[in-house]
Design a protein around this motif. Structure first.
Motif, PDB file in Angstrom:
ATOM      1  N   PRO A   1      -3.114   9.542  13.694  1.00 45.93           N
ATOM      2  CA  PRO A   1      -1.849   9.713  12.955  1.00 45.93           C
ATOM      3  C   PRO A   1      -1.306  11.129  12.950  1.00 45.93           C
ATOM      4  CG  PRO A   1      -3.705   9.340  11.460  1.00 45.93           C
ATOM      5  CD  PRO A   1      -4.207   9.078  12.828  1.00 45.93           C
ATOM      6  N   PRO A  33     -15.639  10.463  -0.734  1.00 49.17           N
ATOM      7  CA  PRO A  33     -14.219  10.585  -0.350  1.00 49.17           C
ATOM      8  C   PRO A  33     -13.339  11.064  -1.503  1.00 49.17           C
ATOM      9  CG  PRO A  33     -14.879   8.279  -0.532  1.00 49.17           C
ATOM     10  CD  PRO A  33     -16.124   9.092  -0.643  1.00 49.17           C
ATOM     11  N   THR A  45     -12.275  14.971  -1.515  1.00 48.15           N
ATOM     12  CA  THR A  45     -11.555  15.666  -0.436  1.00 48.15           C
ATOM     13  C   THR A  45     -10.127  16.046  -0.791  1.00 48.15           C
ATOM     14  OG1 THR A  45     -10.679  13.657   0.567  1.00 48.15           O
ATOM     15  CG2 THR A  45     -12.899  14.369   1.279  1.00 48.15           C
ATOM     16  N   GLY A  46      -9.566  15.402  -1.794  1.00 49.65           N
ATOM     17  CA  GLY A  46      -8.160  15.653  -2.120  1.00 49.65           C
ATOM     18  C   GLY A  46      -7.211  14.678  -1.451  1.00 49.65           C
ATOM     19  N   ALA A  47      -7.743  13.826  -0.583  1.00 49.30           N
ATOM     20  CA  ALA A  47      -6.884  12.837   0.084  1.00 49.30           C
ATOM     21  C   ALA A  47      -6.455  11.781  -0.922  1.00 49.30           C
ATOM     22  CB  ALA A  47      -7.630  12.196   1.245  1.00 49.30           C
ATOM     23  N   HIS A  48      -5.164  11.489  -0.994  1.00 45.94           N
ATOM     24  CA  HIS A  48      -4.689  10.426  -1.882  1.00 45.94           C
ATOM     25  C   HIS A  48      -4.085   9.304  -1.043  1.00 45.94           C
ATOM     26  CE1 HIS A  48      -0.864  12.707  -1.501  1.00 45.94           C
ATOM     27  NE2 HIS A  48      -1.585  13.764  -1.838  1.00 45.94           N
ATOM     28  N   TRP A  49      -4.820   8.942  -0.004  1.00 46.92           N
ATOM     29  CA  TRP A  49      -4.450   7.847   0.874  1.00 46.92           C
ATOM     30  C   TRP A  49      -5.745   7.282   1.454  1.00 46.92           C
ATOM     31  CZ3 TRP A  49      -2.831  12.985   1.497  1.00 46.92           C
ATOM     32  CH2 TRP A  49      -3.649  13.770   2.326  1.00 46.92           C
ATOM     33  N   THR A  50      -5.715   6.049   1.856  1.00 45.41           N
ATOM     34  CA  THR A  50      -6.884   5.509   2.556  1.00 45.41           C
ATOM     35  C   THR A  50      -6.696   5.654   4.060  1.00 45.41           C
ATOM     36  OG1 THR A  50      -5.884   3.339   2.377  1.00 45.41           O
ATOM     37  CG2 THR A  50      -7.626   3.875   0.803  1.00 45.41           C
ATOM     38  N   LEU A  51      -5.428   5.646   4.464  1.00 49.30           N
ATOM     39  CA  LEU A  51      -5.106   5.875   5.880  1.00 49.30           C
ATOM     40  C   LEU A  51      -3.870   6.760   5.920  1.00 49.30           C
ATOM     41  CD1 LEU A  51      -5.740   5.076   8.851  1.00 49.30           C
ATOM     42  CD2 LEU A  51      -4.033   3.270   8.574  1.00 49.30           C
ATOM     43  N   PRO A  52      -3.941   7.919   6.556  1.00 50.04           N
ATOM     44  CA  PRO A  52      -2.761   8.784   6.590  1.00 50.04           C
ATOM     45  C   PRO A  52      -1.612   8.097   7.318  1.00 50.04           C
ATOM     46  CG  PRO A  52      -4.704   9.916   7.483  1.00 50.04           C
ATOM     47  CD  PRO A  52      -5.065   8.473   7.351  1.00 50.04           C
ATOM     48  N   GLU A  53      -0.402   8.281   6.806  1.00 50.85           N
ATOM     49  CA  GLU A  53       0.731   7.726   7.552  1.00 50.85           C
ATOM     50  C   GLU A  53       0.956   8.562   8.817  1.00 50.85           C
ATOM     51  OE1 GLU A  53       4.587   8.348   5.474  1.00 50.85           O
ATOM     52  OE2 GLU A  53       3.311   9.023   3.838  1.00 50.85           O
ATOM     53  N   PRO A  54       1.517   7.947   9.845  1.00 46.94           N
ATOM     54  CA  PRO A  54       1.691   8.689  11.106  1.00 46.94           C
ATOM     55  C   PRO A  54       2.793   9.733  11.001  1.00 46.94           C
ATOM     56  CG  PRO A  54       2.579   6.479  11.313  1.00 46.94           C
ATOM     57  CD  PRO A  54       1.943   6.547   9.959  1.00 46.94           C
TER      58      PRO A  54
END
Lengths: 191, 382
Positions: free
Chosen positions: A75, A45, A48-57
């Motif tokens: 979301p 993980p 991927t470049g994601a800097h969140w564990t769960l995207p905000e809606p």
């Protein structure tokens, strides 16, 4: 000539050296373990470049139609062309009632697509730019793209005759139905 | 803004649409420079894909310039030139964390079986696509990549789907040194799959199609042997004959839902929509591969059932591998190959068409007129 069914693998027609000389890059990805999609699942993980564990809606409509195989509205989603009209009623029913595993789900959505087209054609006649099947089908390309010579000898040309029926058929049927309805109305008013 | 708009089966036009806006903090809006029509767009154009809504904009192959970014975007700035993978993906769900970017669970309310795809119906999330002047790009820190200075823009747009998918298809074919690989379909994905099969050490690559200009491209671009299936009463027998009656080690289906070669299958699926797709190529793959071999499916099929010869696949002990390509996972290696000259994707581009002529572009590609193999849509000339 018959080919005996023996154990050895048929020999390569060209050696690796010959293939390497003939084809740029031959064999550079020879090692299966050194290919980008190996292994199929690779837990990473952090890559991927994601800097969140769960995207905000996203801002949006919480009542948006969704598959009943989802536990919740995801979301992020597309907001093109929200449901509307009779096609929208059919689409929402299909999503609310049937899972993706049911043929009824997809057949209702296909039916809604056709209703959507009919509704949109009618709606377009109330605008300054009504639907025009001649320009929208890009038939001009038949002239600029050598329509006849491009098809000569092609095996798929035999079903190309079906395409105009599929495209023009609903227009012809709708026109005929409209004419019948208008005639019936005129007679009823004339009585 | 100007955008391609779907009006019904076989009918598209350019319309003025409202500009896309930032709807999520990690959104970007990209001003499209160059887009392409993909063979799979034709399934939408022909009305095959359920929940394709009138008014939607197609296009999942595009590059452009960042026009606006949301408040949480860290990796991109306004003015960056970016290439955008056709997958919309979050980067953080169960599937993205494991590299299955095309199977993201956070971006498609409409279906769980498929992830998000730009401009590919509501079944794939309801996103507008890039055959437009502007497009919304969700998860800007995850999907897009800045286009390297050395990369040609036509190569860049072809990396967003077609080349990556063809290369991915060759990987799923599990090619070992000296293998005989058959590629069904000499469209862009088939040509790229054939070319990629050599990189993985194939000993023979055979491409099957019925269009002479595409088979010529398979010989010159992909260095492949070719079979015109229209010249054979039964192409499966021809595949067996040319492989010592064993069958190929692997077969790649690069055709998908609108395959020709069997009138009944084609008409029931592609015209009457009674199947999710016309499985002619898939059935030829199953019958043409050797026992214990591998079938790789890159052709797109709809979500409904199709009349697939599954019994043969079972009896032959086949491995069937398939997925929508997780594009970004392929990019680092493909960038190397393009830079090294092993792959030159833009060699297959045949037409460059302004957005204004989108109706003609779709008809040309759909009817395969004028030797059309890959049409690009030039939006920055609009």
């Amino acid at each position: 000539m018959t080919t005996p069914y023996t154990a050895p693998r048929p020999p390569m027609r060209e050696t690796a050296e010959e293939l390497r000389a003939r084809i740029p890059g031959w064999g550079v990805d020879l090692d299966p373990a050194d290919r980008p999609s190996y292994p199929r699942e690779r837990y990473a993980p952090e890559e991927t470049g994601a800097h969140w564990t769960l995207p905000e809606p996203q801002d949006g409509d919480p009542s948006r139609e969704r598959s009943i195989e989802h536990s919740m509205l995801p979301p992020v989603y597309g907001t093109s062309c929200p449901t509307k009209g009779l096609s929208g009623v059919v689409r929402r029913y299909s999503y609310a009632r049937f899972s993706e595993g049911r043929a009824a789900h997809w057949l209702l959505l296909l039916a809604a697509d056709r209703i959507d087209v009919a509704e949109s054609v009618l709606r377009s006649f109330a605008t300054t730019r009504p639907d025009n099947p001649l320009t929208q089908t890009g038939l001009r390309a038949e002239l600029t793209g050598h329509g006849l010579s491009s098809r000569r000898g092609r095996v798929d040309a035999r079903h190309h005759v079906v395409d105009p029926v599929v495209v023009a058929g609903p227009w012809v049927l709708a026109g005929w139905a409209g004419w019948r309805a208008a005639r019936r109305l005129r007679r009823a008013l004339g009585r | 803004m100007k955008a391609m708009v779907y009006r019904g089966p076989y009918r598209v036009r350019v319309e003025e649409k409202p500009e896309p806006r930032i709807e999520h903090p990690n959104d970007a809006v990209v001003r499209v420079e160059l887009a392409a029509i993909c063979g799979s767009d034709l399934h939408l154009y022909h009305g095959m894909m359920p929940d394709t809504r009138v008014g939607s904009t197609f296009g999942h192959e595009f590059i452009g310039v960042v026009h606006e970014v949301g408040p949480s975007v860290r990796n991109l700035r306004v003015g960056d030139r970016v290439m955008v993978p056709f997958n919309v993906f979050c980067g953080s769900c169960y599937f993205c964390a494991r590299g299955l970017y095309s199977n993201c669970h956070n971006v498609n309310p409409n279906a769980t079986a498929v992830g998000g795809i730009y401009g590919y119906s509501h079944t794939c999330g309801g996103y507008d696509g890039g055959q437009a002047e502007l497009v919304r790009v969700p998860f800007a820190d995850v999907g897009p990549t800045k286009i390297p200075d050395w990369m040609d823009r036509e190569d860049a747009v072809l990396l967003t789907d077609a080349l990556a998918t063809g290369y991915f298809g060759a990987q799923l074919a599990e090619i070992a040194e000296g293998d005989t690989v058959v590629v069904l379909g000499a469209g862009p994905v088939g040509l790229y799959a054939a070319r990629s099969a050599w990189l993985m050490g194939a000993g023979r690559v055979i491409v099957v199609d019925h269009l002479d200009d595409r088979l010529e491209k398979a010989r010159t671009f992909a260095h492949a042997e070719t079979i015109n299936f229209a010249e054979h009463r039964d192409v499966v027998v021809e595949l067996k004959r040319t492989t010592d009656f064993l069958g190929a080690d692997s077969v790649i289906d690069a055709v998908g839902a609108e395959a020709d070669g069997n009138l009944l299958q084609h008409v029931t699926a592609a015209k009457l929509k009674l199947q999710g797709g016309s499985p002619i190529a898939l059935n030829w793959a199953i019958d043409g591969v050797r026992k214990g071999g591998t079938v790789s499916v890159m052709g797109a099929y709809g979500p409904m059932f199709s009349a697939v010869k599954f019994g043969d696949a079972l009896n032959k002990g086949l491995t069937l591998r398939m997925n929508q390509c997780p594009v970004k996972r392929q990019w680092p290696r493909l960038f190397e190959h393009v830079r090294a000259g092993h792959l030159k994707p833009s060699d297959i581009v045949t037409h460059r068409i302004p957005l204004e002529h989108i109706g003609e572009a779709y008809h040309l590609f759909s009817a395969k007129l004028d030797g059309c193999i890959k049409p690009l849509i030039v939006t920055d000339a609009a």
